[in-house]
Every structure is written in structure tokens, then in C-alpha cells.
Design an enzyme around this catalytic site. Structure first.
Site, PDB file in Angstrom:
ATOM      1  N   HIS A  90      -7.730  -5.564  -0.546  1.00 15.38           N
ATOM      2  CA  HIS A  90      -6.368  -4.725  -0.290  1.00 15.38           C
ATOM      3  C   HIS A  90      -5.529  -5.328   1.186  1.00 15.38           C
ATOM      4  O   HIS A  90      -5.941  -4.930   2.285  1.00 15.38           O
ATOM      5  CB  HIS A  90      -6.900  -3.172   0.063  1.00 15.38           C
ATOM      6  CG  HIS A  90      -5.533  -2.341   0.131  1.00 15.38           C
ATOM      7  ND1 HIS A  90      -5.035  -1.743  -0.965  1.00 15.38           N
ATOM      8  CD2 HIS A  90      -5.356  -1.620   1.194  1.00 15.38           C
ATOM      9  CE1 HIS A  90      -4.140  -0.999  -0.510  1.00 15.38           C
ATOM     10  NE2 HIS A  90      -4.181  -1.036   0.863  1.00 15.38           N
ATOM     11  N   LYS A 123       4.108   2.203  -2.298  1.00 13.96           N
ATOM     12  CA  LYS A 123       4.596   3.429  -3.063  1.00 13.96           C
ATOM     13  C   LYS A 123       6.077   3.455  -2.650  1.00 13.96           C
ATOM     14  O   LYS A 123       7.032   3.759  -3.474  1.00 13.96           O
ATOM     15  CB  LYS A 123       3.776   4.450  -2.795  1.00 13.96           C
ATOM     16  CG  LYS A 123       2.373   4.313  -2.815  1.00 13.96           C
ATOM     17  CD  LYS A 123       1.615   5.491  -2.514  1.00 13.96           C
ATOM     18  CE  LYS A 123      -0.094   5.329  -1.890  1.00 13.96           C
ATOM     19  NZ  LYS A 123      -0.843   4.761  -2.840  1.00 13.96           N
ATOM     20  N   SER A 130       0.885  -1.169  -0.109  1.00 17.79           N
ATOM     21  CA  SER A 130      -0.005  -0.026  -0.202  1.00 17.79           C
ATOM     22  C   SER A 130       0.802   1.224  -0.044  1.00 17.79           C
ATOM     23  O   SER A 130       1.786   1.395  -0.798  1.00 17.79           O
ATOM     24  CB  SER A 130      -0.991  -0.098   1.061  1.00 17.79           C
ATOM     25  OG  SER A 130      -1.981   0.760   0.958  1.00 17.79           O
ATOM     26  N   TRP A 187      -9.757   0.880  -5.777  1.00 17.54           N
ATOM     27  CA  TRP A 187      -9.110   2.104  -5.438  1.00 17.54           C
ATOM     28  C   TRP A 187      -7.452   1.928  -5.949  1.00 17.54           C
ATOM     29  O   TRP A 187      -7.025   3.108  -6.188  1.00 17.54           O
ATOM     30  CB  TRP A 187      -9.478   2.265  -3.855  1.00 17.54           C
ATOM     31  CG  TRP A 187      -8.791   3.656  -3.377  1.00 17.54           C
ATOM     32  CD1 TRP A 187      -7.870   3.801  -2.479  1.00 17.54           C
ATOM     33  CD2 TRP A 187      -9.482   4.665  -3.733  1.00 17.54           C
ATOM     34  NE1 TRP A 187      -7.782   4.918  -2.222  1.00 17.54           N
ATOM     35  CE2 TRP A 187      -8.698   5.484  -2.803  1.00 17.54           C
ATOM     36  CE3 TRP A 187     -10.529   5.337  -4.501  1.00 17.54           C
ATOM     37  CZ2 TRP A 187      -9.054   7.106  -2.735  1.00 17.54           C
ATOM     38  CZ3 TRP A 187     -10.810   6.627  -3.968  1.00 17.54           C
ATOM     39  CH2 TRP A 187      -9.995   7.511  -3.485  1.00 17.54           C
TER      40      TRP A 187
END
Ligand code: GTR
Length: 458
Positions: free
Chosen positions: A432, A294, A290, A381
Site C-alpha cells: 500500500h 477516495k 488511499s 485490504w
């Protein structure tokens, strides 16, 4: 409905220098490739009407060509990539997206192994806990690295390094793990923004420690909040105030944000690994989930000592293409999390087409090293398709360097990992999360690269 073919032709006409992003995949994923369930799209759209979850509504866009210099020169060999274009792209990401770290290795940084157990986890592992003080002073800023290494190792061991969300003590119920004293976001097991002891092992489903060790890998983890607490306080806590260079009392518009700081912290962990004879520092795999996915991509892009890079469900500002504006957008992320990126990134709120980069170029910065990207099919998302497309459009850089890249053109089916090339990808069923399934693919992928290359395992 926009017709993909018409759009393709018109964009090709209007864009002489940059190539068309892709075949845009309008209606193009009907050959067994994954696509989002229409019910899920409808449900999420109802829940968050301002966000787009519909593939048909993705705007037409043209991606910047990773193999085209800003001055229009075509990059046609590995040397031109290495010497010219790679530094240029890295600089673009520093300036416009993640910001610039004011310092690399601080000269007074110190490491202290404050705990060592040769027979941890019932004899399976050696456990080390290392305090890193960035300025050499005992008080913060600093971070604790928790390390498990398999005891049946015969030589320095390839090791996964991963930032965690809840403190090192949450990754396993092992009572010897130091309870984090750092600031924590509110949540279960958190009292007055600090961890309570009964929170031990609460995130263990995301860290299959024994399985990792049995497969011949080490695991190192750090609480991300040690490096920079995850809230917007004007960069007054964590590593920022210790190293920021202010101009007339102000931070510059390309100063590092929190993702930049977390990635920098991973590089400092790498500095430690280089001093630890039990760790194969040529085979360190940086992994994150998540927002920390990044971070792992940016860490791997900016620090080539990481031999392999893994992004798990990283989405916007991670593996997903910003120009698709699917799920979370640049405006949304800069509004919800104003501290994650540099100030310049805000210029692209709603203006993704003006970005001089897109996230496929972040993946390309990892070349020639192996990179693995995951998505989860309920996690629209994070834009699974946009994450896949980043891999696909990084592929030409890998090929220029003589590697096999991703090797496929179309999104694979659900739970059908692509893991034989230098770019790996899967879309897992579920939400997720960082699941055991994900870890298994990462270890298979690492086996392929570290065993066949003879660099890694026992
Ligand atoms: C969400 C955010 C995502 C992702 C995620 C996470 O709220 O919108 O970009 O990073 O948090 O880190 O859990």
C-alpha cells in the site's frame, strides 16, 4: 464452495431490472490475470480473522446499473446520461455516501502568493506558495498550496494536484517550503501534534518532483489537514464549522464528512488554478493515495473542471466495490473512521446490497474524462479485484459516450498496466504505497490524453 455459474443463473432470475454484476470471477482469473497469493490470503486472514480476503467467499451480489434511472427508465444515449442519470447518481452519492457541501466557492475567499522563486530546485522549476483563506480572513480556515512548474515550459502547463498526508514540507527536502503549522496526526517527526523541521522531505519517495517536472508536468500539493484535521471531533475544526448549516443545532444526516471537505478543498485549489496563467487549468489532474484516493475520485466526480482523475490504492469507499465485502467493509470503515463519510452511509453497515449506488458508479461519474485506478498486490485490504471491477462496470457509461473505456474484461497480470483507453488500471507488485512506478504510468496515461488531444504539453 459456492458455484459461480449457479449463482449467476439464480441472480439473473431474481433480478429482472438490474444486470448481474459480473461473471463473479470464481476461479475465473486463471488466464494470466492477477490473483492474490494464497500465502498472503492465509497470512492476512490469520491476522484479521473478521475480514474476508478469500475470493471464493465473496457473496453473490447484483450491482445497480449505472444506465438505469431510479424510475426504471433505460439510459440509451449520451444526452440522457448527461441531463438525467448523471445528476441523479451524483445526488445519490451526496445523499448516501460522502455528504453534501453546504457551499461551493465562498464569496470572500482570497488567494495570496506569499512566496515565488523563479529558479527553484537548481533552476529546474518555478516554485510558488499560495495561501488560500476560505473566508477571506487571515486566520484559518485556509490552506497553503505548494506549486512547482517546469522552467522550460512554453505555455501554461498541465498540472497534477495531490493532497499530502504530512505537510507540504514533507514532499521534498527543499528548505524554502513553508513548514506546516497545522495539526498533525501522531507519527515520526511530530511533536505535540505539530511538525518538526527535521521532517522535511520525509515523504519524498512518494513525490518524484524532478521526474514530474522533467516530463513536462507541474505539481501542486496541499496538506489535507489544512482543510480538515483527520480525527473525529464532531466536526468542530477545519472547514466544517465555518460553513455548516445546522438545523436546530444539529448537522443533517447528509452533511459532508471529511472526505467531502477534502474534495471541496481540491475544488478551491482549482479555483486558484483558474487564476494562474502558468497553469493549464484545462489540464489539471487530480490524484490521491488511499483515503486521499477516495477523495480524488469524489473530487473528480463532483467537479468536472478536473480533466483527469487518478485513484491510487483507494479501496473501500474509493474504487473498490462495496458489495464484495472484501478486505475493508462499509461497517469497518464507518467504525474506524466515523468522520470520513456522511452519517447516512452508516445505514449500509453490513447492508451493502441496500446501497442505491456502488463504486463503479463513482468512476462512471468521471466520464467522459480519463480516469486511472491502481491497486497493489499486497494490499488486499483495499481489494485489488474489486477496484478493477469498478473500472470494468463503469465501462458501459464510457462506451455510451462514444469512448473506448477500459477495453478489457479480465484483470490484467501483475505490473501489466492497461493505459491505452479512457479508463486505465494497473496492479503493481508491492504494498500500500504511492510509488515511482505508479507515477510513471500516470504520466504515460496523461501524455496519451493531453499530447494526442493537443490540449496539453509544450
Ligand atoms: C486505512 C483505511 C483505508 C485507507 C488507509 C489510508 O487505515 O482502512 O481505508 O484509506 O487507511 O488512508 O492510509
Amino acid at each position: 464452495m459456492i458455484n459461480g455459474k449457479i449463482l449467476l443463473v439464480s441472480l439473473a432470475v431474481f433480478s429482472a431490472v438490474s444486470f448481474l454484476a459480473e461473471d463473479l470471477c470464481f476461479g475465473g482469473m486463471d488466464n494470466d490475470g492477477w490473483k492474490a497469493s494464497p500465502e498472503l490470503v492465509a497470512k492476512l486472514t490469520q491476522r484479521r480473522s473478521e475480514a474476508n480476503y478469500d475470493e471464493q467467499k465473496v457473496p453473490g451480489y447484483t450491482l445497480p446499473d449505472p444506465l438505469l434511472m431510479s424510475d426504471g427508465t433505460k439510459v440509451s444515449d449520451a444526452r440522457a446520461w448527461r441531463d438525467n442519470r448523471r445528476p441523479e447518481v451524483l445526488e445519490l452519492f451526496r445523499t448516501h455516501v460522502y455528504g453534501r457541501s453546504p457551499i461551493e466557492r465562498p464569496k470572500d475567499m482570497a488567494f495570496k502568493v506569499f512566496e515565488l522563486e523563479q529558479r527553484a530546485l537548481g533552476g529546474l522549476a518555478m516554485r510558488k506558495q499560495v495561501a488560500v483563506t476560505f473566508t477571506g480572513k487571515q486566520d484559518r480556515p485556509g490552506m497553503d498550496i505548494l506549486i512547482y512548474l517546469p522552467n522550460d515550459r512554453k505555455k501554461p502547463i498541465p498540472t497534477f494536484v495531490i493532497l499530502n498526508f504530512g505537510g507540504n514540507h514533507t514532499i521534498h527536502a527543499d528548505p524554502a517550503i513553508k513548514l506546516s503549522g497545522s495539526w498533525m496526526r501522531p507519527g515520526s517527526g511530530i511533536v505535540n501534534n505539530h511538525a518538526a523541521a527535521d521532517y522535511r522531505g520525509k515523504a519524498s519517495s512518494r513525490f518524484p518532483v524532478e521526474e514530474i517536472l522533467k516530463r513536462g508536468y507541474g505539481l501542486a500539493t496541499i496538506y489535507y489537514g489544512d482543510i480538515d484535521p483527520d480525527f473525529h471531533d464532531g466536526f468542530k475544526n477545519g472547514v466544517h464549522p465555518a460553513f455548516d448549516k445546522l438545523h436546530e443545532g444539529k448537522r443533517s444526516s447528509d452533511a459532508w464528512g471529511s472526505i467531502g471537505a477534502w474534495a471541496w478543498g481540491l475544488s478551491r485549489a482549482m479555483d486558484y488554478f483558474e487564476t494562474d496563467a502558468d497553469i493549464n487549468h484545462k489540464c489539471v489532474i487530480v490524484l490521491g493515495h488511499s483515503r486521499l484516493g477516495k477523495t480524488s475520485l469524489w473530487a473528480g466526480a463532483r467537479d468536472e473542471r478536473f480533466a483527469m482523475v487518478i485513484s491510487n490504492d483507494s479501496g473501500c469507499g474509493g474504487a473498490a466495490l462495496s458489495r464484495r465485502q472484501f478486505g475493508e467493509t462499509v461497517r469497518r470503515i464507518n467504525t474506524s473512521f466515523p468522520h470520513w463519510f456522511c452519517e447516512n452511509f452508516r445505514k449500509y453497515n453490513g447492508k451493502e446490497d441496500d446501497l442505491p449506488v456502488d463504486q463503479h458508479m463513482l468512476i462512471a461519474l468521471i466520464a467522459p474524462r480519463p480516469v486511472y485506478v491502481t491497486s497493489a498486490d499486497q494490499d488486499l485490504w483495499a481489494d485489488p479485484h474489486g477496484e478493477f471491477l469498478s473500472c470494468k462496470h463503469a465501462d458501459p457509461v464510457y462506451r455510451l459516450l462514444g469512448l473506448d473505456g477500459l477495453g478489457v474484461d479480465r484483470m490484467p497480470g501483475l505490473d501489466r498496466p492497461i493505459k491505452t483507453g479512457t479508463i486505465g488500471y494497473h496492479v503493481r507488485s508491492g504494498g500500500h504505497n504511492l510509488a515511482e512506478y505508479d507515477w510513471r504510468q500516470f504520466m504515460d496515461f496523461a501524455d496519451t490524453h493531453f499530447v494526442t488531444s493537443g490540449r496539453g504539453k509544450n
